[in-house]
Design an enzyme around this catalytic site. Structure first.
Site, PDB file in Angstrom:
ATOM      1  N   CYS A 231      69.961  34.069   5.074  1.00 16.49           N
ATOM      2  CA  CYS A 231      71.296  33.458   4.952  1.00 16.49           C
ATOM      3  C   CYS A 231      71.230  32.041   4.376  1.00 16.49           C
ATOM      4  O   CYS A 231      72.244  31.485   3.963  1.00 16.49           O
ATOM      5  CB  CYS A 231      71.988  33.422   6.306  1.00 16.49           C
ATOM      6  SG  CYS A 231      72.141  35.049   7.031  1.00 16.49           S
TER       7      CYS A 231
ATOM      8  N   HIS B   3      77.641  28.181   6.390  1.00 18.82           N
ATOM      9  CA  HIS B   3      77.336  29.612   6.342  1.00 18.82           C
ATOM     10  C   HIS B   3      78.243  30.336   7.333  1.00 18.82           C
ATOM     11  O   HIS B   3      78.396  29.911   8.482  1.00 18.82           O
ATOM     12  CB  HIS B   3      75.865  29.829   6.703  1.00 18.82           C
ATOM     13  CG  HIS B   3      75.538  31.251   6.971  1.00 18.82           C
ATOM     14  ND1 HIS B   3      75.912  32.263   6.114  1.00 18.82           N
ATOM     15  CD2 HIS B   3      74.888  31.846   8.014  1.00 18.82           C
ATOM     16  CE1 HIS B   3      75.508  33.416   6.619  1.00 18.82           C
ATOM     17  NE2 HIS B   3      74.883  33.185   7.770  1.00 18.82           N
TER      18      HIS B   3
ATOM     19  N   ASN C 113      79.874  38.226   7.363  1.00 21.82           N
ATOM     20  CA  ASN C 113      78.692  37.421   7.060  1.00 21.82           C
ATOM     21  C   ASN C 113      77.985  38.065   5.857  1.00 21.82           C
ATOM     22  O   ASN C 113      77.450  39.159   5.975  1.00 21.82           O
ATOM     23  CB  ASN C 113      77.788  37.415   8.300  1.00 21.82           C
ATOM     24  CG  ASN C 113      76.478  36.677   8.094  1.00 21.82           C
ATOM     25  OD1 ASN C 113      76.060  36.423   6.971  1.00 21.82           O
ATOM     26  ND2 ASN C 113      75.824  36.347   9.193  1.00 21.82           N
TER      27      ASN C 113
HETATM   28  O1  UT7 Z   1      73.545  34.778   9.623  1.00 26.17           O
HETATM   29  C1  UT7 Z   1      72.786  34.784  10.788  1.00 26.17           C
HETATM   30  C2  UT7 Z   1      72.968  36.135  11.379  1.00 26.17           C
HETATM   31  N1  UT7 Z   1      73.371  36.384  12.682  1.00 26.17           N
HETATM   32  C3  UT7 Z   1      74.165  35.680  13.533  1.00 26.17           C
HETATM   33  O2  UT7 Z   1      74.621  34.603  13.331  1.00 26.17           O
HETATM   34  C4  UT7 Z   1      74.464  36.407  14.798  1.00 26.17           C
HETATM   35  C5  UT7 Z   1      74.564  35.541  16.015  1.00 26.17           C
HETATM   36  N2  UT7 Z   1      74.951  36.340  17.179  1.00 26.17           N
HETATM   37  C6  UT7 Z   1      76.218  36.767  17.358  1.00 26.17           C
HETATM   38  O3  UT7 Z   1      77.084  36.481  16.559  1.00 26.17           O
HETATM   39  C7  UT7 Z   1      76.512  37.562  18.611  1.00 26.17           C
HETATM   40  O4  UT7 Z   1      75.350  37.641  19.411  1.00 26.17           O
HETATM   41  C8  UT7 Z   1      77.060  39.009  18.334  1.00 26.17           C
HETATM   42  C9  UT7 Z   1      78.459  38.933  17.746  1.00 26.17           C
HETATM   43  C10 UT7 Z   1      76.139  39.748  17.391  1.00 26.17           C
HETATM   44  C11 UT7 Z   1      77.140  39.801  19.653  1.00 26.17           C
HETATM   45  O5  UT7 Z   1      77.960  39.100  20.574  1.00 26.17           O
HETATM   46  P1  UT7 Z   1      77.454  38.798  22.055  1.00 26.17           P
HETATM   47  O6  UT7 Z   1      78.544  38.122  22.749  1.00 26.17           O
HETATM   48  O7  UT7 Z   1      76.131  38.077  21.958  1.00 26.17           O
HETATM   49  O8  UT7 Z   1      77.266  40.258  22.627  1.00 26.17           O
HETATM   50  P2  UT7 Z   1      75.988  40.902  23.338  1.00 26.17           P
HETATM   51  O9  UT7 Z   1      74.988  41.327  22.316  1.00 26.17           O
HETATM   52  O10 UT7 Z   1      75.549  39.980  24.438  1.00 26.17           O
HETATM   53  O11 UT7 Z   1      76.621  42.178  23.971  1.00 26.17           O
HETATM   54  C12 UT7 Z   1      77.618  42.125  25.017  1.00 26.17           C
HETATM   55  C13 UT7 Z   1      78.093  43.515  25.323  1.00 26.17           C
HETATM   56  C14 UT7 Z   1      76.959  44.494  25.582  1.00 26.17           C
HETATM   57  O12 UT7 Z   1      77.398  45.386  26.563  1.00 26.17           O
HETATM   58  P3  UT7 Z   1      76.915  45.215  28.094  1.00 26.17           P
HETATM   59  O13 UT7 Z   1      75.424  45.252  28.044  1.00 26.17           O
HETATM   60  O14 UT7 Z   1      77.427  43.860  28.511  1.00 26.17           O
HETATM   61  O15 UT7 Z   1      77.562  46.349  28.780  1.00 26.17           O
HETATM   62  C15 UT7 Z   1      76.815  45.233  24.279  1.00 26.17           C
HETATM   63  O16 UT7 Z   1      76.309  46.522  24.441  1.00 26.17           O
HETATM   64  O17 UT7 Z   1      78.815  44.045  24.208  1.00 26.17           O
HETATM   65  C16 UT7 Z   1      78.245  45.298  23.806  1.00 26.17           C
HETATM   66  N3  UT7 Z   1      78.372  45.395  22.344  1.00 26.17           N
HETATM   67  C17 UT7 Z   1      79.467  45.878  21.749  1.00 26.17           C
HETATM   68  N4  UT7 Z   1      80.620  46.362  22.234  1.00 26.17           N
HETATM   69  C18 UT7 Z   1      81.540  46.763  21.346  1.00 26.17           C
HETATM   70  C19 UT7 Z   1      77.475  44.999  21.406  1.00 26.17           C
HETATM   71  N5  UT7 Z   1      77.976  45.240  20.189  1.00 26.17           N
HETATM   72  C20 UT7 Z   1      79.211  45.786  20.368  1.00 26.17           C
HETATM   73  C21 UT7 Z   1      80.204  46.220  19.486  1.00 26.17           C
HETATM   74  N6  UT7 Z   1      81.357  46.695  20.019  1.00 26.17           N
HETATM   75  N7  UT7 Z   1      80.074  46.168  18.151  1.00 26.17           N
END
Ligand code: UT7
Length: 339
Positions: free
Chosen positions: A125, A266, A296
């Site tokens: 990125c 970004h 993104n």
């Molecule tokens: O350019 C650089 C690239 N990347 C980034 O900048 C990414 C940085 N990270 C993020 O933006 C966030 O971590 C995400 C948006 C990817 C995820 O958000 P989060 O608040 O960190 O969610 P999480 O991974 O902690 O997941 C929370 C819950 C989980 O369920 P449980 O375990 O709490 O029951 C996941 O299974 O949300 C669930 N989950 C989803 N639910 C619905 C994960 N992805 C999804 C989804 N839809 N797409």
């Protein structure tokens, strides 16, 4: 410290002669994703600020080369130049269709930039930022007079759409700029940083083989050849490094947030940008956000924002612009640009 102190030792500077960008026509909305996997528009918007993203149609020949060529052609048109006017073409991408030849060499061939030098760089990125800072330095020291840079990623080509944790975040885009030498060394990138911490690689990577799967990631059900991400780790890294990079730029230049005409960040997650706005007191109206419409787009993101902002007259060129990114590697980079 003022701009002339920061650029002491250089006898020329750099200007942005033109910009261009390209996105595919095909829209992939959160509602479309919710039909493909267990997710919802509400979840995606709340966690990321994304409503929809653009994705290429490979059946129509759309991809990294196609997007890069369009963005580059538009940047040259905007500058009133042709490919023959540039000395070097740099393309930043992690989704090149071929590693040999480079995407840059193929773009150079298509736009008539022969025999300009051409090569690709990969900084995920941060790709556009690395290309921008590198090109600025090469022009400043007199190794080139005009450089065409492109940041492009066709993320849909490396996404496993059976997985909901990574796929919801990314879209496809390209951004390009033509950089040109000027006599005034106080113009161009008057402060820049290029940094990386390779120890964090397992947080964001694209394995080509089973043996490259990071420790602890063995159970993740994402196809080999597709992007894997530890979202929480990247989020933590991003919030701290991204804000540190912006703070460092303030400290090193002696400029305060309200002395900037624009902030081009970004587009990784709207929450990461909002947190920087809040914690660092960035003027909200100067911070561009388009992640809601384009997601993104990795190396495409900063160049896409730059072009959209310039064309919309949203860059106050009487003040410096801050450009900043972070991404896989892990990498982070910034540039304070005087127009
Ligand atoms: O350019 C650089 C690239 N990347 C980034 O900048 C990414 C940085 N990270 C993020 O933006 C966030 O971590 C995400 C948006 C990817 C995820 O958000 P989060 O608040 O960190 O969610 P999480 O991974 O902690 O997941 C929370 C819950 C989980 O369920 P449980 O375990 O709490 O029951 C996941 O299974 O949300 C669930 N989950 C989803 N639910 C619905 C994960 N992805 C999804 C989804 N839809 N797409």
């Amino acid at each position: 410290m003022n701009a002339s102190d920061l650029t002491a030792g250089f006898n020329r500077g750099v200007r942005i002669a033109g910009t261009g960008s390209a996105v595919p026509d095909r829209v992939l909305s959160n509602h479309d994703l919710a039909k493909m996997m267990d997710t919802s528009d509400e979840w995606i918007q709340q966690r990321t600020g994304i409503r929809e993203r653009r994705i290429c149609d490979p059946d129509k020949g759309e991809g990294t080369l196609w997007l890069s060529e369009q963005a580059a052609t538009r940047a040259l048109e905007d500058a009133g130049l042709t490919g023959a006017d540039v000395d070097l073409v740099i393309v930043a991408t992690v989704t090149m269709e071929m590693t040999c030849p480079s995407t840059a060499a193929r773009i150079a061939g298509k736009i008539g930039a022969t025999p300009a030098g051409a090569f690709d760089i990969t900084a995920a990125c941060c790709g556009f930022m690395y290309a921008l800072n590198l090109a600025d330095s090469l022009i400043r020291v007199g190794r080139a007079d005009r450089i065409l840079i492109v940041g492009c990623d066709c993320m849909s080509s490396i996404i496993d759409y059976e997985d909901r944790s990574v796929s919801i975040l990314f879209g496809d885009a390209a951004g390009s700029a033509v950089l040109e030498a000027v006599d005034d060394p106080a113009r161009g990138s008057v402060y820049q940083s290029l940094q990386a911490d390779g120890r964090g690689w397992p947080s964001l990577y694209i394995p080509r083989h089973e043996s490259q799967i990071a420790e602890g990631d063995e159970d993740t059900k994402i196809r080999i050849g597709c992007l894997r991400m530890n979202g929480r780790e990247v989020y933590k890294f991003a919030v701290t490094r991204f804000q540190r990079a912006i703070k460092d730029a303030f400290e090193k230049t002696g400029l305060a947030p309200d002395e900037f005409g624009a902030f081009i960040c970004h587009q990784s997650n709207a929450r990461i940008i909002e947190s920087a706005v809040e914690k660092l007191g960035l003027p909200e109206d100067k911070v561009y956000v388009n992640i809601d419409r384009f997601g993104n787009s990795s190396a495409g993101s900063v160049g896409l924002c730059l072009d959209q902002m310039r064309k919309a007259g949203r860059i106050d060129e009487s003040k410096p612009t801050m450009l900043v990114a972070f991404g896989g590697g892990m990498t982070w980079a910034s540039s304070v640009w005087r127009h």
